[in-house]
Design a protein around this motif. Sequence first.
Motif, mmCIF file in Angstrom:
data_model
loop_
_atom_site.group_PDB
_atom_site.id
_atom_site.type_symbol
_atom_site.label_atom_id
_atom_site.label_comp_id
_atom_site.label_asym_id
_atom_site.label_seq_id
_atom_site.Cartn_x
_atom_site.Cartn_y
_atom_site.Cartn_z
ATOM 1 N N ALA A 1 49.635 107.057 -5.328
ATOM 2 C CA ALA A 1 49.993 107.804 -6.540
ATOM 3 C C ALA A 1 49.142 107.377 -7.732
ATOM 4 O O ALA A 1 48.985 108.139 -8.694
ATOM 5 C CB ALA A 1 51.477 107.605 -6.867
ATOM 6 N N LEU A 2 48.549 106.178 -7.671
ATOM 7 C CA LEU A 2 47.709 105.699 -8.768
ATOM 8 C C LEU A 2 46.448 106.551 -8.927
ATOM 9 O O LEU A 2 45.825 106.539 -9.985
ATOM 10 C CB LEU A 2 47.322 104.236 -8.528
ATOM 11 C CG LEU A 2 48.457 103.207 -8.527
ATOM 12 C CD1 LEU A 2 47.896 101.806 -8.304
ATOM 13 C CD2 LEU A 2 49.248 103.250 -9.814
ATOM 14 N N ALA A 3 46.101 107.283 -7.878
ATOM 15 C CA ALA A 3 44.911 108.140 -7.963
ATOM 16 C C ALA A 3 45.106 109.260 -8.973
ATOM 17 O O ALA A 3 44.125 109.855 -9.451
ATOM 18 C CB ALA A 3 44.591 108.728 -6.589
ATOM 19 N N ASP A 4 46.356 109.563 -9.328
ATOM 20 C CA ASP A 4 46.643 110.627 -10.286
ATOM 21 C C ASP A 4 46.701 110.126 -11.726
ATOM 22 O O ASP A 4 46.951 110.915 -12.645
ATOM 23 C CB ASP A 4 47.985 111.290 -9.941
ATOM 24 C CG ASP A 4 47.962 111.960 -8.574
ATOM 25 O OD1 ASP A 4 46.891 112.469 -8.191
ATOM 26 O OD2 ASP A 4 48.999 111.958 -7.890
ATOM 27 N N ALA B 1 35.945 104.659 -10.383
ATOM 28 C CA ALA B 1 36.431 105.881 -9.735
ATOM 29 C C ALA B 1 37.468 106.581 -10.603
ATOM 30 O O ALA B 1 37.480 107.819 -10.705
ATOM 31 C CB ALA B 1 37.018 105.545 -8.373
ATOM 32 N N LEU B 2 38.328 105.806 -11.252
ATOM 33 C CA LEU B 2 39.315 106.395 -12.157
ATOM 34 C C LEU B 2 38.638 107.050 -13.353
ATOM 35 O O LEU B 2 39.010 108.153 -13.767
ATOM 36 C CB LEU B 2 40.296 105.319 -12.633
ATOM 37 C CG LEU B 2 41.465 104.978 -11.709
ATOM 38 C CD1 LEU B 2 42.162 103.715 -12.184
ATOM 39 C CD2 LEU B 2 42.451 106.133 -11.648
ATOM 40 N N ALA B 3 37.648 106.385 -13.913
ATOM 41 C CA ALA B 3 36.951 106.907 -15.090
ATOM 42 C C ALA B 3 36.252 108.226 -14.790
ATOM 43 O O ALA B 3 36.174 109.117 -15.649
ATOM 44 C CB ALA B 3 35.936 105.880 -15.592
ATOM 45 N N GLU B 4 35.755 108.380 -13.569
ATOM 46 C CA GLU B 4 35.017 109.587 -13.192
ATOM 47 C C GLU B 4 35.892 110.622 -12.496
ATOM 48 O O GLU B 4 35.393 111.664 -12.037
ATOM 49 C CB GLU B 4 33.840 109.187 -12.284
ATOM 50 C CG GLU B 4 32.833 108.281 -13.003
ATOM 51 C CD GLU B 4 31.816 107.676 -12.057
ATOM 52 O OE1 GLU B 4 31.749 108.137 -10.893
ATOM 53 O OE2 GLU B 4 31.106 106.733 -12.463
#
Length: 271
Positions: A103-106, A195-198
């Motif tokens: 869920a952290l990917a969101d 990855a989160l920033a992009e």
Amino acid sequence: MYDRNSPFTSKPSALEPRQKTEFAEERLTQAILWCELAPGATATEVELAERFGLGRAATRAALAKLSAFGLMQPIPRLGWRTLPMSGALIGQVISARRLTEIALADATLSPEALAEGVKLAGMISVTGDRCEVGLLPTRRGYERELLNLIAYDINPIIGNFLSSLWDQSDRIVRFLELSGAKPMSALDGETLIAALAEGRADDVRAALLEHLDRFQSFASEGLLNHSSELVLEGGDFDKQATSKKQEKDEPADRPIRISSRGRSSSTGTQS
């Protein structure tokens, strides 16, 4: 006139009962998570209150709450038992993390949070897998701050659940390292935050699952190299409660558990 509320004449106010209970709960929780209270260890309410300098009433209320969270278990006539460490517990934590951490990917970090994340990831990278005195807990603190930063931006219910899972994971790591396991390797924070920033959700999930795979391998190796004996549940502790006939009829149906001191880790009533 004498002013009882004056800062120059009034005595410092004592902690309210609620504050004392909250303090006792926090202190005992930290003692469990840092393995000050060894997994499976038993102690009475009085012993815990004296050891940590807590009031009896606050200790009693805190233990009741920790029991609801599953961190402490009441044992009749013996007091309280710290949540034991077992392969089943470790497996449950890993399974729950696999289902939840993705869920952290969101998460969508603000510019300020992203900048803080980059800073934390850099500090994790600098310390790396070095194990000098003080560096390991420092790096672990950075890792937890980074994960908490990301979790802050998702559903708070999921975030709170993940926080409890990470607490359990930290406890597992400390327990196995104290038992002689090689220190758990570092989180690749730079890959994760980039990855989160992009907005690369698949790469975020991949980074999290890669770290979780390494945690699972660490835990498996730690358990395999643990020197504890395997014993049948219902051994010495249950002999008085179980007849010889029952022991003879059902010897092979009892589950095998790991005892940290070569004794049964049964959670049943002990006489």
